[in-house]
Write an enzyme that holds these catalytic residues in place. Sequence first.
Site, PDB file in Angstrom:
ATOM      1  N   HIS A 161       0.804  -1.235   0.000  1.00 12.76           N
ATOM      2  CA  HIS A 161       0.000   0.000   0.000  1.00 12.76           C
ATOM      3  C   HIS A 161       0.829   1.273   0.000  1.00 12.76           C
ATOM      4  O   HIS A 161       0.269   2.365   0.155  1.00 12.76           O
ATOM      5  CB  HIS A 161      -0.923   0.051   1.216  1.00 12.76           C
ATOM      6  CG  HIS A 161      -1.944  -1.030   1.247  1.00 12.76           C
ATOM      7  ND1 HIS A 161      -3.223  -0.866   0.747  1.00 12.76           N
ATOM      8  CD2 HIS A 161      -1.887  -2.298   1.696  1.00 12.76           C
ATOM      9  CE1 HIS A 161      -3.901  -1.984   0.916  1.00 12.76           C
ATOM     10  NE2 HIS A 161      -3.112  -2.869   1.484  1.00 12.76           N
TER      11      HIS A 161
ATOM     12  N   LYS B 282      -7.965  14.106   4.835  1.00 11.37           N
ATOM     13  CA  LYS B 282      -7.124  12.903   4.778  1.00 11.37           C
ATOM     14  C   LYS B 282      -6.049  13.062   5.832  1.00 11.37           C
ATOM     15  O   LYS B 282      -5.943  14.125   6.441  1.00 11.37           O
ATOM     16  CB  LYS B 282      -6.481  12.755   3.405  1.00 11.37           C
ATOM     17  CG  LYS B 282      -5.800  14.033   2.905  1.00 11.37           C
ATOM     18  CD  LYS B 282      -5.213  13.878   1.509  1.00 11.37           C
ATOM     19  CE  LYS B 282      -6.217  13.970   0.400  1.00 11.37           C
ATOM     20  NZ  LYS B 282      -6.496  12.721  -0.251  1.00 11.37           N
ATOM     21  N   ARG B 283      -5.235  12.021   6.093  1.00  8.41           N
ATOM     22  CA  ARG B 283      -4.149  12.179   7.044  1.00  8.41           C
ATOM     23  C   ARG B 283      -3.243  13.330   6.627  1.00  8.41           C
ATOM     24  O   ARG B 283      -3.087  13.618   5.435  1.00  8.41           O
ATOM     25  CB  ARG B 283      -3.342  10.881   7.147  1.00  8.41           C
ATOM     26  CG  ARG B 283      -4.002   9.824   7.988  1.00  8.41           C
ATOM     27  CD  ARG B 283      -4.224  10.270   9.417  1.00  8.41           C
ATOM     28  NE  ARG B 283      -2.988  10.312  10.149  1.00  8.41           N
ATOM     29  CZ  ARG B 283      -2.647   9.446  11.101  1.00  8.41           C
ATOM     30  NH1 ARG B 283      -3.473   8.475  11.445  1.00  8.41           N
ATOM     31  NH2 ARG B 283      -1.498   9.558  11.732  1.00  8.41           N
TER      32      ARG B 283
ATOM     33  N   LYS C 146       1.118  14.410   0.808  1.00  7.89           N
ATOM     34  CA  LYS C 146      -0.254  14.735   0.401  1.00  7.89           C
ATOM     35  C   LYS C 146      -0.409  16.229   0.125  1.00  7.89           C
ATOM     36  O   LYS C 146      -1.412  16.676  -0.417  1.00  7.89           O
ATOM     37  CB  LYS C 146      -1.251  14.278   1.465  1.00  7.89           C
ATOM     38  CG  LYS C 146      -1.256  12.756   1.651  1.00  7.89           C
ATOM     39  CD  LYS C 146      -2.239  12.318   2.711  1.00  7.89           C
ATOM     40  CE  LYS C 146      -2.163  10.842   3.044  1.00  7.89           C
ATOM     41  NZ  LYS C 146      -2.894   9.964   2.105  1.00  7.89           N
TER      42      LYS C 146
ATOM     43  N   THR D  21      -8.399   6.634  -1.514  1.00 14.38           N
ATOM     44  CA  THR D  21      -9.760   6.104  -1.578  1.00 14.38           C
ATOM     45  C   THR D  21     -10.744   7.220  -1.249  1.00 14.38           C
ATOM     46  O   THR D  21     -11.907   7.161  -1.648  1.00 14.38           O
ATOM     47  CB  THR D  21      -9.958   4.923  -0.591  1.00 14.38           C
ATOM     48  OG1 THR D  21      -9.326   5.260   0.648  1.00 14.38           O
ATOM     49  CG2 THR D  21      -9.349   3.656  -1.133  1.00 14.38           C
TER      50      THR D  21
ATOM     51  N   LYS E  26     -14.586   8.409  -2.789  1.00 16.97           N
ATOM     52  CA  LYS E  26     -15.771   8.748  -1.983  1.00 16.97           C
ATOM     53  C   LYS E  26     -16.326  10.108  -2.406  1.00 16.97           C
ATOM     54  O   LYS E  26     -17.546  10.295  -2.518  1.00 16.97           O
ATOM     55  CB  LYS E  26     -15.419   8.753  -0.485  1.00 16.97           C
ATOM     56  CG  LYS E  26     -15.091   7.358   0.026  1.00 16.97           C
ATOM     57  CD  LYS E  26     -14.342   7.356   1.360  1.00 16.97           C
ATOM     58  CE  LYS E  26     -13.664   6.007   1.551  1.00 16.97           C
ATOM     59  NZ  LYS E  26     -12.595   6.034   2.571  1.00 16.97           N
TER      60      LYS E  26
HETATM   61  C1  26W Z   1       4.486   0.846   9.857  1.00 13.80           C
HETATM   62  C2  26W Z   1       3.891   2.187   9.684  1.00 13.80           C
HETATM   63  C3  26W Z   1       2.866   2.190   8.605  1.00 13.80           C
HETATM   64  C4  26W Z   1       1.533   2.294   8.942  1.00 13.80           C
HETATM   65  C5  26W Z   1       0.567   2.274   7.940  1.00 13.80           C
HETATM   66  C6  26W Z   1       3.254   2.067   7.302  1.00 13.80           C
HETATM   67  C7  26W Z   1       2.301   2.047   6.302  1.00 13.80           C
HETATM   68  C8  26W Z   1       0.976   2.138   6.629  1.00 13.80           C
HETATM   69  C9  26W Z   1      -0.090   2.082   5.571  1.00 13.80           C
HETATM   70  C10 26W Z   1       0.227   1.034   4.538  1.00 13.80           C
HETATM   71  C11 26W Z   1      -0.283   3.398   4.949  1.00 13.80           C
HETATM   72  C12 26W Z   1      -1.555   3.480   4.203  1.00 13.80           C
HETATM   73  O1  26W Z   1      -2.607   3.523   4.776  1.00 13.80           O
HETATM   74  N1  26W Z   1      -1.458   3.511   2.885  1.00 13.80           N
HETATM   75  C13 26W Z   1      -2.592   3.882   2.087  1.00 13.80           C
HETATM   76  O2  26W Z   1      -3.314   2.733   1.690  1.00 13.80           O
HETATM   77  C14 26W Z   1      -4.502   3.082   1.002  1.00 13.80           C
HETATM   78  C15 26W Z   1      -5.272   1.814   0.730  1.00 13.80           C
HETATM   79  O3  26W Z   1      -4.657   1.064  -0.235  1.00 13.80           O
HETATM   80  C16 26W Z   1      -4.189   3.839  -0.263  1.00 13.80           C
HETATM   81  O4  26W Z   1      -5.381   4.246  -0.868  1.00 13.80           O
HETATM   82  C17 26W Z   1      -3.338   5.065   0.059  1.00 13.80           C
HETATM   83  O5  26W Z   1      -2.921   5.684  -1.131  1.00 13.80           O
HETATM   84  C18 26W Z   1      -2.137   4.652   0.879  1.00 13.80           C
HETATM   85  O6  26W Z   1      -1.405   5.795   1.302  1.00 13.80           O
END
Ligand code: 26W
Length: 814
Positions: free
Chosen positions: A363, A551-552, A557, A659, A663
């Site tokens: 992701h 969003k975050r 971003k 995503t 929405k």
């Molecule tokens: C270990 C720390 C950490 C925590 C969360 C690393 C990475 C993440 C996630 C993978 C980050 C995340 O939420 N990525 C998002 O995933 C969505 C679902 O596929 C995508 O739509 C977003 O673009 C992507 O940033």
Amino acid sequence: MAIEKTESFESKKEETAEVIGSKLSRYFGISPEEADEQQMYQAVVMSVRDVLAGYNKELIAKTKQQSSKQVFYLCMEFLMGRTLKLNLNNLGLEDVYRDYLSQYGFSLDAIYEREPDPGLGNGGLGRLAACFMDALASQDYPGKGFSILYEYGLFKQRIVDGEQMELPDIWLPDGGECWLVPRQDKKVTVNFGGTVREEWRENHLEIIQEGCTVVEAIPYDMFISGAGTRTVNTLRLWKATDPDTFDMQAFSQGQYVKAMEDRAMASAISKVLYPADNHHEGKLLRLSQQYFLVSASLQNILGNHLAQYKTLKNLPDKVAIHINDTHPALAIPELMRILMDQHHFSWDEAWDITVHTISYTNHTVLPEALEVWNENLFALKLPRIHMIVKEINERFCREAWNCNVGDWNKVGRMAILDHGMVHMANLSVIGSHHINGVSELHSDILKKTIFRDYYDMYPRRFCNVTNGIAHRKWLCYSNPSLAALLDETIGTGYRKNPEELEKFSAYSEDASILQRLEDIKRRNKHDFAGYIKETKGVLIDPDSIFDVQAKRMHEYKRQLMNALHIIDWYLRLKENPDMDVRPKTFLFAAKAAPGYYFAKDVIRLICYIGAEIEKDPAIRKKMRVVFLENYNVTLAEHLIPAADISEQISLAGKEASGTGNMKFMINGAVTIGTLDGANVEMAELLGRDNIFIFGHTAQEVEELWRKGYSSSDYYNRNPRLKRAVDALQPGFNGRSFADIGKYLLYSVGISDPFMCLADFDFFSEAHERVRAAYEDRGRWNRMALQNIAKAGFFAADRCIRQYAENIWHIKPVE
Ligand code: 26W
């Protein structure tokens, strides 16, 4: 809308009355007349839970009887949001409950507001997992989610004088608990630390783990309903506790604290969700959480499989295990451990089963998000798993060497263990039969960059599944007026088959429908203004244009680029207060990771710009900047249907999919976005007339880096940009933001690492186009209509079908 009271309606209402009545009497010793709103809320939830439990039992029986293959979705986050409304709608019982409750003077909407918003996730990854659960159940796929029952979900955000404050999210006692069914009978134990001893016994090698810290994992089940079906799946959340091995000896020797310590250590595992999104911290407790989730889930999955099939040889035929990003990647060595140590499979047999069972979605390509663990700590915490990972690594390196003889660098890049670190993404690719990205562009980037070497070796493992959203939740239930218009024009088929939204295209020249779309948007904006006035005490003008970035908060971003454009616009208005422009409200909503200093500074900047504008009555009439605190699923459900403009402006190549973009699109907002993530596919489906694309492409970004990006070139060349950046020094509302200015221009290392300045001009120009388009009401409404009509592709239903058919090989139960 009047409720039609058929015979079946009346009988359902009677049943409901009976169940709720008995809940109230059993748990509170009261009648419905005596119940207060909180008691009624709990009784309602428990009654719905009972209905779901019944259906869930049926599904389990059917799955067993049909020997169906199932998917198990392992994810550290499930951002469910509230589920009462969703469940009642899915079950077709909303009117029944509304009617029943009104009889006792309760409003169903007020009951909805009693539900806490379980924030067991950070952002995109967790919300996607929740949307997937919806799509699995709605299409009758047998599947189960596994995660952790975090006692504290993602922090609640308060903004005090522009400062983000984090408050604990105590969701369980606050009304969250009543959704959960504890399953003490299914508890398992998970081992940490200790040492490993090998011993030959009756022609097999016995692996003995000694001196481990044992943690008990107790499952709590949440039921997942599907729309218009009796398929109800489960989301199993593990709670960590100490296995009643209270150290009596230590206690009686006066070492009270030590006796309590182990207990506290064990339960710490499921205490909190790590609030970092897209940023790896390398904390040992996080590694424990990951192993805890994986080990408990696998024991559960394999236990059930064995009970049914008496063998694990056919595991890949009946079980698909999906690891959502690398966080549950320990499922690979853990599955190997169970197969070899407990069931005495040979390495080769066990590896074959493992690779045919596990699949992995990536992701993110941000380097700071890729998980690596210090190998020594890893070995200390998980000694047996470390041994297995070492063996996987050695065998893989041999294979890689044979494919790339002489290329040490390449083999080194692909190794799981390298320079004292454990690389989780490498482990995930090596141990999975399929690896997918979440948009076309992202899947392409994976093959060309971070997984290029693997793609050479295993080209057939790589594929793409573009993300999708739960369209019923995000359209039908959160934007009922729009859904009603769709029901009336194209029929209700799109609720089950989102592709049918395409039929709405036929109305793009229908002036009366276009007008109704405009009216619905206006009403949603008024509703939203009322909602945030009531819940947050914030006043906004519903007749202004709502331009939203929600969003975050993250550098990539580029909320900062949005802020720079706002500053520019503000300075232009100050220069020329009589400019004839339609008023606009720039709405932001975002949580920053608590330790992410720069992200918090950007929140501060946005709030201070907003505050300064508020003090200037002439400007305030034309533009306002509002930061909405505590962005969560519930706020999103209110905000998104009210948005005119959706900001999807990440630096191209960085946002895996997004995503939120989908929405907004399905609710008729028009996107201003870069060619990043799923925006690319949105632009293809919509055509460039219906979306505002701007900025450098991923390829151009790469070229800019290669040539040597210099943000000051852009700053010096563009007087308006210069003026906006310069304004950071004196700052806003009495506070300087010189640090942000420095970040953009004079950082040690790279200035402006996400190229806000390189895209600024394109972004401003895109905003001009948006303004012009908005003035042509007919054109704008047509754009909104096309966005709705083309959004069917971005439904989670389609996305889950692709996973089911191409990756998991599962079929709906009959
Ligand atoms: C270990 C720390 C950490 C925590 C969360 C690393 C990475 C993440 C996630 C993978 C980050 C995340 O939420 N990525 C998002 O995933 C969505 C679902 O596929 C995508 O739509 C977003 O673009 C992507 O940033």
